[in-house]
Design a protein around this motif. Sequence first.
Motif, PDB file in Angstrom:
ATOM      1  N   ALA B  41      23.588 -40.856  10.092  1.00  0.00           N
ATOM      2  CA  ALA B  41      22.990 -39.701  10.752  1.00  0.00           C
ATOM      3  C   ALA B  41      21.565 -39.489  10.268  1.00  0.00           C
ATOM      4  CB  ALA B  41      23.830 -38.461  10.475  1.00  0.00           C
ATOM      5  N   GLN B  98      20.783 -48.383  21.567  1.00  0.00           N
ATOM      6  CA  GLN B  98      20.493 -46.966  21.775  1.00  0.00           C
ATOM      7  C   GLN B  98      20.382 -46.646  23.261  1.00  0.00           C
ATOM      8  OE1 GLN B  98      17.400 -45.697  19.257  1.00  0.00           O
ATOM      9  NE2 GLN B  98      17.395 -43.607  19.989  1.00  0.00           N
ATOM     10  N   ASP B 178      24.399 -47.838  18.401  1.00  0.00           N
ATOM     11  CA  ASP B 178      23.211 -47.034  18.131  1.00  0.00           C
ATOM     12  C   ASP B 178      23.116 -45.932  19.183  1.00  0.00           C
ATOM     13  OD1 ASP B 178      20.819 -46.020  17.362  1.00  0.00           O
ATOM     14  OD2 ASP B 178      19.697 -47.897  17.498  1.00  0.00           O
ATOM     15  N   GLU B 179      23.513 -44.744  18.828  1.00  0.00           N
ATOM     16  CA  GLU B 179      23.539 -43.600  19.747  1.00  0.00           C
ATOM     17  C   GLU B 179      24.071 -44.018  21.118  1.00  0.00           C
ATOM     18  OE1 GLU B 179      20.374 -40.917  19.421  1.00  0.00           O
ATOM     19  OE2 GLU B 179      19.624 -41.763  17.556  1.00  0.00           O
ATOM     20  N   THR B 181      26.083 -42.842  23.209  1.00  0.00           N
ATOM     21  CA  THR B 181      26.442 -41.903  24.280  1.00  0.00           C
ATOM     22  C   THR B 181      25.400 -40.813  24.515  1.00  0.00           C
ATOM     23  OG1 THR B 181      27.718 -40.656  22.665  1.00  0.00           O
ATOM     24  CG2 THR B 181      28.925 -42.217  24.008  1.00  0.00           C
ATOM     25  N   THR B 182      24.249 -40.928  23.880  1.00  0.00           N
ATOM     26  CA  THR B 182      23.259 -39.854  24.028  1.00  0.00           C
ATOM     27  C   THR B 182      22.798 -39.660  25.459  1.00  0.00           C
ATOM     28  OG1 THR B 182      21.925 -41.473  22.858  1.00  0.00           O
ATOM     29  CG2 THR B 182      22.076 -39.285  21.875  1.00  0.00           C
ATOM     30  N   GLU B 189      31.020 -38.894  27.743  1.00  0.00           N
ATOM     31  CA  GLU B 189      30.927 -39.218  26.324  1.00  0.00           C
ATOM     32  C   GLU B 189      32.311 -39.172  25.678  1.00  0.00           C
ATOM     33  OE1 GLU B 189      29.148 -36.236  23.602  1.00  0.00           O
ATOM     34  OE2 GLU B 189      28.001 -37.931  22.819  1.00  0.00           O
ATOM     35  N   SER B 211      24.147 -41.844  15.061  1.00  0.00           N
ATOM     36  CA  SER B 211      24.007 -40.675  15.916  1.00  0.00           C
ATOM     37  C   SER B 211      23.244 -39.614  15.141  1.00  0.00           C
ATOM     38  CB  SER B 211      25.381 -40.145  16.298  1.00  0.00           C
ATOM     39  OG  SER B 211      25.264 -38.922  16.974  1.00  0.00           O
ATOM     40  N   HIS B 212      22.658 -38.663  15.863  1.00  0.00           N
ATOM     41  CA  HIS B 212      22.090 -37.551  15.116  1.00  0.00           C
ATOM     42  C   HIS B 212      23.059 -36.361  15.162  1.00  0.00           C
ATOM     43  CE1 HIS B 212      20.383 -37.416  19.223  1.00  0.00           C
ATOM     44  NE2 HIS B 212      20.957 -36.234  19.152  1.00  0.00           N
ATOM     45  N   ASP B 213      24.204 -36.585  15.828  1.00  0.00           N
ATOM     46  CA  ASP B 213      25.174 -35.511  16.010  1.00  0.00           C
ATOM     47  C   ASP B 213      26.232 -35.569  14.906  1.00  0.00           C
ATOM     48  OD1 ASP B 213      27.141 -33.790  16.798  1.00  0.00           O
ATOM     49  OD2 ASP B 213      27.109 -34.393  18.904  1.00  0.00           O
ATOM     50  N   MET B 217      30.213 -37.088  14.563  1.00  0.00           N
ATOM     51  CA  MET B 217      30.466 -38.113  13.570  1.00  0.00           C
ATOM     52  C   MET B 217      31.595 -37.701  12.639  1.00  0.00           C
ATOM     53  SD  MET B 217      27.707 -40.432  13.308  1.00  0.00           S
ATOM     54  CE  MET B 217      26.379 -39.999  12.232  1.00  0.00           C
TER      55      MET B 217
END
Lengths: 324, 318
Positions: B41, B98, B178-179, B181-182, B189, B211-213, B217
């Motif tokens: 993250a 990504q 790499d991300e 589902t963004t 998702e 992910s940044h979420d 995670m």
Amino acid sequence: MHYIVRQLGFYLTAFLIAISFNFMLPRLMPGDPLDALFSATQGRMDETQMAAIREMYGFMDGSIIEQYLAYLYSIISLDLGPSVLMFPVSVTQVIGQALPWTIFLALGSLIVALIIGISIGTYASYHRSGFFGQVVPPVLAFISNFPYVVTALILFYIFGVQLDILPISYTYDPDLTPGFHWDFILSVIKHAILPMGSMILVGVATWVFNMRNAMINVLGEDYITMAEAKGLSSTRVMTRYAGRNAILPVATAIAMAIGFSFAGSILTEVVFNYQGLGNVLLKGIVARDYPLIQAILLILVVAVLTANFIADLVYVWLDPRISK
Amino acid sequence: MSEVLLEINNLCVDYVLPNGIARAVNNVSLSIKKGETLGLAGESGCGKSTLAFSISNLHKAPALISEGEILFQGQDVLKMRPKTLKAYRWNNVSVVFQSAMNSLNPVISIAEQLTDVIRAHTKASAKDAELRAIELLEIVGIHKERLHSFPYQLSGGMRQRVVIAIALALEPELIIMDEPTTALDVVVEREILNQLYELKQTFGFSILFISHDLSLMAEIADRIGVMYAGNLIELGLAKEVFHHPIHPYTKGLVSSFPSIHGPKETLYGIPGSPLNLLDKPQGCDFQARCPDCHHKCQQEVPRLSSDTPDRLVACHNL
Ligand SMILES: Nc1ncnc2c1ncn2[C@@H]1O[C@H](COP(=O)(O)OP(=O)(O)O)[C@@H](O)[C@H]1O
Ligand SMILES: [Mg+2]
């Protein structure tokens, strides 16, 4: 499919406009257009022949609509009348002899230049940090900076005059009878080397740079990284994944180039005294052979339009997204 | 303790730019175990993708791996010869990029993009590769009728599934996501993540999930690593990191995502903006945004250290 029908309609319209323009041009000339048109015959034609040409050009009695329809008919039936210059040989015949050589010269050199240029452009951009990618494009850029005539004359001088290993005139050895035998085919190839070679040498750089620009855009795409991550061979990534996509924008340029290659071959034919359409056009202009000149211009128009249409077909085949 | 699959040691990745060298991954050490889902993250630009690229040794100029080693089952990926590297890619590690939407070539059919990777790595005939491609599509829930379509004929969610199908093609030990589902809406998702979970049960691969979420995670990962400005600043069991973050940056990150299930909390997030990699301060990279910055933080770079064996944090305020 819709797309192709639409394009076909577009080209037919363009063709109609072009020939109508051809019809109107002599009628817009100041003074008596017929005098201007036929003053060059200098009495080599008799009255009935003159009348035949007039009729062919629609300069007959009757309304302008009738004249126009008669003109259209003469084009569709390929009855373009006699040539002033080579009277009594018909324009159709004169062109029929010269046109195949021009097509051979123009398309032959374009195709070779395309194959070489696109291959070099693809390879040089995919391996852009390597020796090839660093050295070859600048060298080509240097060569392509010379005007065509200079390059052609240098080749002419070195190979045709100094070394004297290649013919610098004619499309084949005049002593030979044309036909499907080796002597003739070899002679045709030998006579084509210098004119084609000069056009290829000048043309290649264009395709290298066209392709390289397109490749550099494509190489930044995510699907290229994914293809590399898939462990595919670099040849496959370079050709199928990158080259395949990079060729799409280049295809438009190719379509334009087909028309230009005909124009370019006119100059080549003059330098190397090659008996194609350009050579005939030059003679026609000198002799003010209007029927011949007009017919050649018409052919150029048809050539460009046909080339564009073929390019459209190829484009649809290359990019499945378009046909929608 | 289960077996280690991938080990990253002291990895440094630089972007060599005209105006300086930007270190996008700074001395990161990580390991991924067999069958594990490791979450990574951190806010955009902290170096997650750069780290992921290194694992398949995909970097090209201006990126440069200046230090470190990446051991896959003991073999250093960064020292592989081209042939070994090609075989390693996708066979051992596949990647869902990504921008999975753009990672399919628009003018090549789905069939070919599935079969070419199979044929490049196995001796399968064209026919067998196609049968396998159909099987893969069915695994991700796409009807075999779609095999010969082109990417533009599929919806975003379907394209994403196709990419996952391609990633599964050679049954790799590790899939990097790499991300993934963004770009998709929440419903799709969910669907894709559930499916992924099932596939993982069946095939037993490891996942590096980027992910940044953090809340997402916390649900799907076994462990979570958090990156800031190229540094790994916290690493621990997923639930622990999410529910009891220690590093002030992780705390900020956790609070910037509303929990879907829990009560409403106020979001305070992290003040300030991400670090300029070309102009790093002396000491801790996070100091300018940190609520408890001390003298030591401005002098000395904090190193990853642990109280408990399962938890690593790089902060002077432990
Ligand atoms: N091709 C590149 N050239 C220069 N800098 C880059 C390039 N790719 C990424 N970076 C820089 O590296 C840092 C990390 O980027 P990235 O790994 O993409 O982060 P993330 O995936 O966490 O969003 C960012 O500061 C970004 O600006
Ligand atoms: Mg990223």
